[in-house]
Design an enzyme around this catalytic site. Structure first.
Site, PDB file in Angstrom:
ATOM      1  N   CYS A  81       0.869  -1.178   0.000  1.00  0.00           N
ATOM      2  CA  CYS A  81       0.000   0.000   0.000  1.00  0.00           C
ATOM      3  C   CYS A  81       0.906   1.229   0.000  1.00  0.00           C
ATOM      4  O   CYS A  81       1.659   1.455   0.940  1.00  0.00           O
ATOM      5  CB  CYS A  81      -0.886   0.006   1.241  1.00  0.00           C
ATOM      6  SG  CYS A  81      -2.093   1.334   1.214  1.00  0.00           S
ATOM      7  N   GLU A 124      -4.798  -8.290  -3.426  1.00  0.00           N
ATOM      8  CA  GLU A 124      -5.151  -8.097  -2.006  1.00  0.00           C
ATOM      9  C   GLU A 124      -4.379  -6.913  -1.474  1.00  0.00           C
ATOM     10  O   GLU A 124      -3.250  -6.655  -1.897  1.00  0.00           O
ATOM     11  CB  GLU A 124      -4.793  -9.385  -1.246  1.00  0.00           C
ATOM     12  CG  GLU A 124      -4.955  -9.313   0.258  1.00  0.00           C
ATOM     13  CD  GLU A 124      -3.648  -9.064   1.022  1.00  0.00           C
ATOM     14  OE1 GLU A 124      -3.702  -9.063   2.258  1.00  0.00           O
ATOM     15  OE2 GLU A 124      -2.585  -8.874   0.397  1.00  0.00           O
ATOM     16  N   ARG A 171      -8.924 -10.484  10.646  1.00  0.00           N
ATOM     17  CA  ARG A 171      -7.988  -9.836   9.718  1.00  0.00           C
ATOM     18  C   ARG A 171      -8.800  -9.264   8.563  1.00  0.00           C
ATOM     19  O   ARG A 171      -9.421  -9.996   7.814  1.00  0.00           O
ATOM     20  CB  ARG A 171      -6.957 -10.847   9.210  1.00  0.00           C
ATOM     21  CG  ARG A 171      -5.743 -10.220   8.536  1.00  0.00           C
ATOM     22  CD  ARG A 171      -4.688 -11.275   8.227  1.00  0.00           C
ATOM     23  NE  ARG A 171      -3.434 -10.700   7.760  1.00  0.00           N
ATOM     24  CZ  ARG A 171      -2.449 -10.284   8.543  1.00  0.00           C
ATOM     25  NH1 ARG A 171      -2.581 -10.387   9.864  1.00  0.00           N
ATOM     26  NH2 ARG A 171      -1.347  -9.771   8.048  1.00  0.00           N
ATOM     27  N   ARG A 173      -9.058  -7.253   5.110  1.00  0.00           N
ATOM     28  CA  ARG A 173      -8.306  -6.891   3.919  1.00  0.00           C
ATOM     29  C   ARG A 173      -9.257  -6.673   2.749  1.00  0.00           C
ATOM     30  O   ARG A 173     -10.343  -7.249   2.710  1.00  0.00           O
ATOM     31  CB  ARG A 173      -7.304  -8.008   3.542  1.00  0.00           C
ATOM     32  CG  ARG A 173      -6.152  -8.211   4.541  1.00  0.00           C
ATOM     33  CD  ARG A 173      -5.208  -7.028   4.553  1.00  0.00           C
ATOM     34  NE  ARG A 173      -4.050  -7.208   5.413  1.00  0.00           N
ATOM     35  CZ  ARG A 173      -3.979  -6.838   6.682  1.00  0.00           C
ATOM     36  NH1 ARG A 173      -5.045  -6.267   7.258  1.00  0.00           N
ATOM     37  NH2 ARG A 173      -2.876  -6.999   7.382  1.00  0.00           N
TER      38      ARG A 173
END
Length: 413
Positions: A81, A124, A171, A173
């Site tokens: 990212c 992802e 988690r 995502r």
């Protein structure tokens, strides 16, 4: 139907590969893993130890010529990212210049230069991608969607919290799938109402069912990439991208959805092993430090320059609840030093940190996948902090293969 050929970028220790190969429907024909900030390429070492060195590249992807990457059906990867702003266009080129080192543009370059473009994309990222940067919320994702649309791909996305679908870790995502305009899925998407695709008929909806929670929004990414990058959401309001959506031919449709899951649910206690290894246990003398870091705080702190400020934070569950999915594993999970964010569990023999095998289980990796001579437990924990939940990739990979198969069968009939 034959297995789909996969090219895996930013491969880490192979989470995407494990998930796709678990389905029996995919074959990795080329992979790349390069960690720019380290001399020893530990993740690539683990990858090669598990999957072999053939067709694996341990070179900076920015320096790999597209011609060296074999043709493939699906391009996958969990890319970093970063700041995806578009700096400028090149007059005599199809390409764009983002900032050097921004690895999204390596994906873009491969897709631009490949004559036989992959039919499918599966990526992802952290969920903040949908609302970054803070100065233009959603701009980075808008730039990515627009650039993929320009290359002939429709995209669907969803923010998935693994624990909401019965997996042992909380988690969250964002996963997104791209379909080239030459595919039957793209053509089907053109004929399907956006809401129906997002909520019922899409690939992601068939593997991770949802219900509509509230709002939905539609808007267009009409401008060219540079204008879009410069002007998107300058009002600095909320990102227009909700947790589910599609983008087809520059039109975005996005809906806020919630998981619709009624199956069995794994919890932290399910992944615990019996371990007597002393290094994971917390000494009596260290417990107060852990309690302080995990506890609520209201105190005055000083900056290095001597400026005083009020600092406050809430308490965390200590030790971690065994009857719930675990908190998100982070890269700093390893090592003995007390920390607010590391997991601590109460066992019959005392308080201890999680072992590398337990961290692997939380991401649904095979046990000891990251165990290798020269790889420390701290490094193994770092890998799992960077990894994805293999079960999500497996379910989505299965759904994609089945959808491709079903549409091809319809064509033949």
């Amino acid at each position: 139907m034959q297995k789909l050929k996969v090219c895996e970028l930013f491969a880490g220790v192979g989470g995407f590969r494990l998930g796709l190969e678990n389905t029996g429907s995919y074959e990795v024909v080329w992979s790349n893993q390069w960690e720019p900030s380290t001399k020893t390429q530990h993740a690539s070492m683990v990858y090669e130890a598990r999957f072999g060195s053939e067709n694996h590249s341990n070179t900076n992807i920015e320096e790999v010529p597209t011609l060296e990457i074999p043709n493939h059906d699906i391009l996958v990867g969990g890319f970093p990212c970063q700041d995806y702003s578009v700096a400028t266009t090149l007059k005599n080129s199809k390409g764009l210049i983002g900032k050097k080192g921004v690895l999204w543009w390596s994906i873009h370059r491969i897709l631009s230069e490949k004559e036989n473009k992959p039919k499918y994309l599966f990526f992802e990222n952290v969920d903040r991608l949908l609302k970054s940067p803070s100065s233009q919320r959603g701009r980075d994702f808008a730039v990515m969607l627009k650039s993929l649309n320009n290359l002939g791909y429709a995209v669907e996305w969803r923010v998935i919290n693994a624990a909401e679908y019965g997996m042992p870790q909380r988690r969250r995502r964002v996963f997104f799938l791209g379909y080239h305009k030459s595919t039957e899925i793209y053509k089907t998407l053109q004929r399907t109402s956006p809401a129906k695709w997002i909520l019922e008929q899409g690939t992601i909806a068939s593997s991770f069912p949802v219900k509509k929670q509230s709002t939905s929004t539609s808007f267009s990414l009409e401008k060219d990439l540079v204008s879009l990058s410069n002007s998107f959401n300058l009002e600095k309001g909320h990102s227009p991208f909700l947790n589910s959506g599609i983008c087809l031919e520059n039109d975005v449709h996005t809906i806020k959805t919630a998981a619709d899951f009624y199956g069995s649910r794994a919890v932290l206690s399910d992944v615990l092993e019996d371990t007597s290894e002393a290094e994971f246990y917390i000494s009596e003398s260290d417990i107060p430090k852990w309690e302080y870091l995990k506890g609520a705080k209201k105190e005055i702190r000083k900056t290095k320059a001597g400026f005083e400020y009020n600092y406050s934070e809430g308490s965390m569950v200590f030790p971690d609840a065994l009857d719930q999915p675990s908190r998100t594993i982070i890269t700093g999970e390893g090592g003995k030093s007390p920390s607010r964010f590391k997991h601590v569990v109460q066992t019959s023999t005392g308080l201890r940190r999680l072992s590398p095998v337990e961290l692997e289980r939380l991401n649904m990796f095979p046990e000891n996948h990251t165990k290798l001579d020269g790889i420390s437990d701290t490094k193994r924990a770092f890998f799992m902090g960077n990894a994805l939940v293999v079960g999500i990739v497996e379910q989505m990979g299965n759904a994609l293969f089945q959808k491709i198969n079903a549409l091809e069968e319809q064509l033949q009939n």
